[in-house]
Write a protein that holds these residues in place. Structure first.
Motif, mmCIF file in Angstrom:
data_model
loop_
_atom_site.group_PDB
_atom_site.id
_atom_site.type_symbol
_atom_site.label_atom_id
_atom_site.label_comp_id
_atom_site.label_asym_id
_atom_site.label_seq_id
_atom_site.Cartn_x
_atom_site.Cartn_y
_atom_site.Cartn_z
ATOM 1 N N THR A 116 0.845 -1.198 0.000
ATOM 2 C CA THR A 116 0.000 0.000 0.000
ATOM 3 C C THR A 116 0.879 1.245 0.000
ATOM 4 O O THR A 116 1.902 1.303 0.689
ATOM 5 C CB THR A 116 -0.915 0.022 1.238
ATOM 6 O OG1 THR A 116 -1.780 -1.117 1.199
ATOM 7 C CG2 THR A 116 -1.760 1.286 1.278
ATOM 8 N N ASP A 117 0.462 2.241 -0.769
ATOM 9 C CA ASP A 117 1.203 3.493 -0.819
ATOM 10 C C ASP A 117 0.220 4.660 -0.839
ATOM 11 O O ASP A 117 -0.901 4.541 -1.355
ATOM 12 C CB ASP A 117 2.093 3.542 -2.065
ATOM 13 C CG ASP A 117 3.204 4.584 -1.957
ATOM 14 O OD1 ASP A 117 3.355 5.186 -0.875
ATOM 15 O OD2 ASP A 117 3.917 4.789 -2.968
ATOM 16 N N PHE A 118 0.613 5.757 -0.250
ATOM 17 C CA PHE A 118 -0.168 6.999 -0.297
ATOM 18 C C PHE A 118 0.800 8.153 -0.085
ATOM 19 O O PHE A 118 2.009 7.940 0.102
ATOM 20 C CB PHE A 118 -1.293 6.999 0.751
ATOM 21 C CG PHE A 118 -0.838 6.799 2.171
ATOM 22 C CD1 PHE A 118 -0.491 7.872 2.983
ATOM 23 C CD2 PHE A 118 -0.767 5.515 2.719
ATOM 24 C CE1 PHE A 118 -0.077 7.684 4.291
ATOM 25 C CE2 PHE A 118 -0.356 5.318 4.031
ATOM 26 C CZ PHE A 118 -0.007 6.404 4.822
ATOM 27 N N SER A 119 0.304 9.388 -0.133
ATOM 28 C CA SER A 119 1.163 10.567 -0.032
ATOM 29 C C SER A 119 0.823 11.387 1.206
ATOM 30 O O SER A 119 -0.291 11.309 1.731
ATOM 31 C CB SER A 119 1.018 11.451 -1.280
ATOM 32 O OG SER A 119 1.302 10.719 -2.459
ATOM 33 N N ILE A 120 1.798 12.189 1.629
ATOM 34 C CA ILE A 120 1.616 13.068 2.787
ATOM 35 C C ILE A 120 2.056 14.473 2.397
ATOM 36 O O ILE A 120 3.084 14.653 1.734
ATOM 37 C CB ILE A 120 2.459 12.604 3.994
ATOM 38 C CG1 ILE A 120 2.226 11.126 4.281
ATOM 39 C CG2 ILE A 120 2.147 13.447 5.223
ATOM 40 C CD1 ILE A 120 3.294 10.228 3.711
ATOM 41 N N ALA A 121 1.268 15.467 2.796
ATOM 42 C CA ALA A 121 1.616 16.867 2.535
ATOM 43 C C ALA A 121 1.224 17.707 3.742
ATOM 44 O O ALA A 121 0.388 17.305 4.560
ATOM 45 C CB ALA A 121 0.907 17.376 1.281
ATOM 46 N N LEU A 122 1.831 18.869 3.860
ATOM 47 C CA LEU A 122 1.451 19.840 4.882
ATOM 48 C C LEU A 122 0.598 20.925 4.231
ATOM 49 O O LEU A 122 0.803 21.271 3.065
ATOM 50 C CB LEU A 122 2.685 20.461 5.534
ATOM 51 C CG LEU A 122 3.657 19.485 6.213
ATOM 52 C CD1 LEU A 122 4.803 20.255 6.869
ATOM 53 C CD2 LEU A 122 2.944 18.616 7.234
ATOM 54 N N VAL A 123 -0.346 21.460 4.995
ATOM 55 C CA VAL A 123 -1.248 22.492 4.488
ATOM 56 C C VAL A 123 -1.070 23.742 5.344
ATOM 57 O O VAL A 123 -1.148 23.673 6.577
ATOM 58 C CB VAL A 123 -2.715 22.016 4.533
ATOM 59 C CG1 VAL A 123 -3.647 23.112 4.041
ATOM 60 C CG2 VAL A 123 -2.880 20.756 3.691
ATOM 61 N N ASP A 124 -0.814 24.880 4.693
ATOM 62 C CA ASP A 124 -0.547 26.097 5.457
ATOM 63 C C ASP A 124 -1.835 26.831 5.820
ATOM 64 O O ASP A 124 -2.943 26.392 5.503
ATOM 65 C CB ASP A 124 0.436 27.008 4.715
ATOM 66 C CG ASP A 124 -0.163 27.669 3.473
ATOM 67 O OD1 ASP A 124 -1.400 27.635 3.288
ATOM 68 O OD2 ASP A 124 0.616 28.239 2.676
ATOM 69 N N GLN A 125 -1.680 27.966 6.486
ATOM 70 C CA GLN A 125 -2.830 28.712 7.002
ATOM 71 C C GLN A 125 -3.756 29.218 5.901
ATOM 72 O O GLN A 125 -4.928 29.521 6.150
ATOM 73 C CB GLN A 125 -2.335 29.896 7.831
ATOM 74 C CG GLN A 125 -1.499 30.894 7.046
ATOM 75 C CD GLN A 125 -0.984 32.015 7.914
ATOM 76 O OE1 GLN A 125 -1.453 32.225 9.020
ATOM 77 N NE2 GLN A 125 0.000 32.755 7.422
ATOM 78 N N ASN A 126 -3.236 29.305 4.671
ATOM 79 C CA ASN A 126 -4.056 29.759 3.543
ATOM 80 C C ASN A 126 -4.555 28.597 2.693
ATOM 81 O O ASN A 126 -4.986 28.794 1.555
ATOM 82 C CB ASN A 126 -3.250 30.731 2.680
ATOM 83 C CG ASN A 126 -2.838 31.971 3.448
ATOM 84 O OD1 ASN A 126 -3.643 32.548 4.176
ATOM 85 N ND2 ASN A 126 -1.581 32.376 3.311
ATOM 86 N N SER A 127 -4.456 27.376 3.245
ATOM 87 C CA SER A 127 -4.909 26.144 2.576
ATOM 88 C C SER A 127 -4.065 25.773 1.367
ATOM 89 O O SER A 127 -4.500 24.999 0.511
ATOM 90 C CB SER A 127 -6.391 26.257 2.168
ATOM 91 O OG SER A 127 -7.202 26.441 3.314
ATOM 92 N N ASN A 128 -2.852 26.310 1.284
ATOM 93 C CA ASN A 128 -1.926 25.897 0.234
ATOM 94 C C ASN A 128 -1.233 24.607 0.652
ATOM 95 O O ASN A 128 -0.828 24.452 1.804
ATOM 96 C CB ASN A 128 -0.876 26.983 -0.018
ATOM 97 C CG ASN A 128 -1.492 28.276 -0.502
ATOM 98 O OD1 ASN A 128 -2.366 28.260 -1.370
ATOM 99 N ND2 ASN A 128 -1.062 29.402 0.049
ATOM 100 N N GLN A 129 -1.076 23.700 -0.294
ATOM 101 C CA GLN A 129 -0.500 22.390 -0.002
ATOM 102 C C GLN A 129 0.976 22.356 -0.380
ATOM 103 O O GLN A 129 1.383 22.879 -1.412
ATOM 104 C CB GLN A 129 -1.265 21.317 -0.777
ATOM 105 C CG GLN A 129 -0.795 19.903 -0.512
ATOM 106 C CD GLN A 129 -1.606 18.891 -1.298
ATOM 107 O OE1 GLN A 129 -2.817 18.790 -1.133
ATOM 108 N NE2 GLN A 129 -0.944 18.155 -2.177
ATOM 109 N N SER A 130 1.774 21.729 0.466
ATOM 110 C CA SER A 130 3.204 21.588 0.194
ATOM 111 C C SER A 130 3.443 20.479 -0.830
ATOM 112 O O SER A 130 2.504 19.876 -1.365
ATOM 113 C CB SER A 130 3.939 21.237 1.487
ATOM 114 O OG SER A 130 3.666 19.886 1.849
ATOM 115 N N VAL A 131 4.694 20.189 -1.058
ATOM 116 C CA VAL A 131 5.073 19.022 -1.852
ATOM 117 C C VAL A 131 4.481 17.773 -1.200
ATOM 118 O O VAL A 131 4.513 17.624 0.022
ATOM 119 C CB VAL A 131 6.613 18.899 -1.904
ATOM 120 C CG1 VAL A 131 7.036 17.585 -2.531
ATOM 121 C CG2 VAL A 131 7.212 20.081 -2.654
#
Length: 362
Positions: A116-131
């Motif tokens: 199984t594989d999936f992705s992880i990202a961080l989301v900033d205060q303006n709802s912008n997603q990181s790599v």
């Protein structure tokens, strides 16, 4: 050996697969919880509304560990779980943290399935997603090998997310876009600092002498004079031939005791505050904070905080003081600061540089 960032020796990996489950400490100063899945589904441990799309999710709040059971049947970037640390439009600065940690395992129904594989990202205060980073870069998520629930710890360096400096983070997004279907258990999502033993060791090595200003020196002298007067003789009198004289010599050592604030943190459900939300301020001494009959007290411009503890790694040159939101709000923008043993007529004092609330980063 148990830290997922450390490579295992081939003498072990050549024999069998090794599942590593590792958390340095649950001390809130080193580990800030985003979600332990101890609230009803749809709410994070920070009591903020989570976001989910295209998945089935259920919180198992009475198991060890608490976890979210997640299922998806079609892989897509539109299928995700976002666990939130703050409300939208806010966010918290994570510049003091070194990694994002979480624990993950597969459900029994997945035993015969491909990895199984999936992705992880961080989301900033303006709802912008990181790599977005694939979990397969860090672990091989397959099995479980038997009927036991197995969890592996994933530790991702913050720098991997390619954030701009001082970015404030609202939450962590788990994106189910790499495997067409999957069933996983997710637990213990948190931001962590370095191994506290290594971290404090490096702090100790970098600690520079904290010389008090002329005004601070005068303040220490005033305290010394006041304490001497309380004994019934003055500093200019010959020392009486009683046990008072050794006590006076001990007071003179106040001038050489120094400390400084080096970290502060907001804490949800603080055990030190009987489960109340609050703040922690860590103070570091040049040498040690000994165990005494009197309680250590952090005195900031007359605001006295006496709930304290040593860090979980046993270092005695650091005291972590806990205060609730009301006490924190009463702290001035700036003022004098010291650690003292005893709330009144202190027997020992560690003089500190001027307190500046804005520098706590909270």
């Amino acid at each position: 050996m148990f830290d997922p960032r450390s490579q295992l020796p081939s003498s072990l990996t050549s024999i069998t697969r090794i599942d590593r489950d590792h958390i340095y400490t649950f001390d809130a100063f080193y580990s800030s919880v985003v979600d332990d899945f101890d609230q009803p589904a749809g709410m994070s441990s920070a009591r903020k509304a989570n976001q989910a799309s295209g998945i089935e999710i259920e919180h198992s709040r009475f198991s060890k560990p608490n976890h979210a059971a997640i299922k998806w049947t079609t892989g897509s970037s539109a299928r995700f779980l976002q666990v939130n640390w703050t409300d939208p439009g806010q966010g918290r600065n994570i510049s003091g943290f070194t990694s994002l940690d979480f624990r993950v395992g597969r459900m029994q129904s997945q035993i015969q399935e491909a990895d199984t594989d999936f992705s992880i990202a961080l989301v900033d205060q303006n709802s912008n997603q990181s790599v977005a980073i694939p979990v397969s870069r860090f672990i091989k998520l397959n099995g479980p090998a038997n009927q036991e629930d197995l969890y592996q710890t994933v530790r991702i360096a913050i720098q991997e997310f390619a954030l701009a400096p001082q970015t404030k983070i609202q939450g962590v997004r788990f994106i189910f876009d790499r495997s067409q279907k999957g069933e996983i258990n997710l637990a213990n999502v948190r931001f962590t600092r370095n191994d506290p033993t290594v971290f404090l060791s490096s702090i100790n090595e970098q600690l520079t002498p904290l010389e008090p200003t002329e005004q601070e020196t005068e303040a220490i002298d005033d305290i010394f004079q006041a304490n001497v007067v309380n004994t019934g003789w003055t500093i200019n009198d010959p020392a009486p031939k009683t046990p008072v004289k050794p006590a006076a010599k001990a007071e003179k050592k106040l001038k050489s005791q120094k400390a400084k604030i080096w970290k502060a943190n907001f804490v949800r459900n603080s055990p030190s505050l009987n489960g109340e939300d609050g703040f922690e301020i860590a103070v570091q001494a040049e040498k040690i904070f000994p165990v005494e009959a009197e309680l250590p007290t952090l005195n900031i411009a007359g605001n006295k905080i006496s709930v304290s503890r040593y860090p979980s790694n046993g270092k005695t040159n650091v005291l972590i003081f806990s205060l609730n939101a009301s006490e924190f709000a009463q702290l001035p923008a700036e003022g004098s600061a010291q650690v003292q043993y005893g709330r009144t007529n202190p027997v020992k004092i560690w003089q500190m540089p001027k307190f500046e609330k804005s520098r706590l980063g909270l």
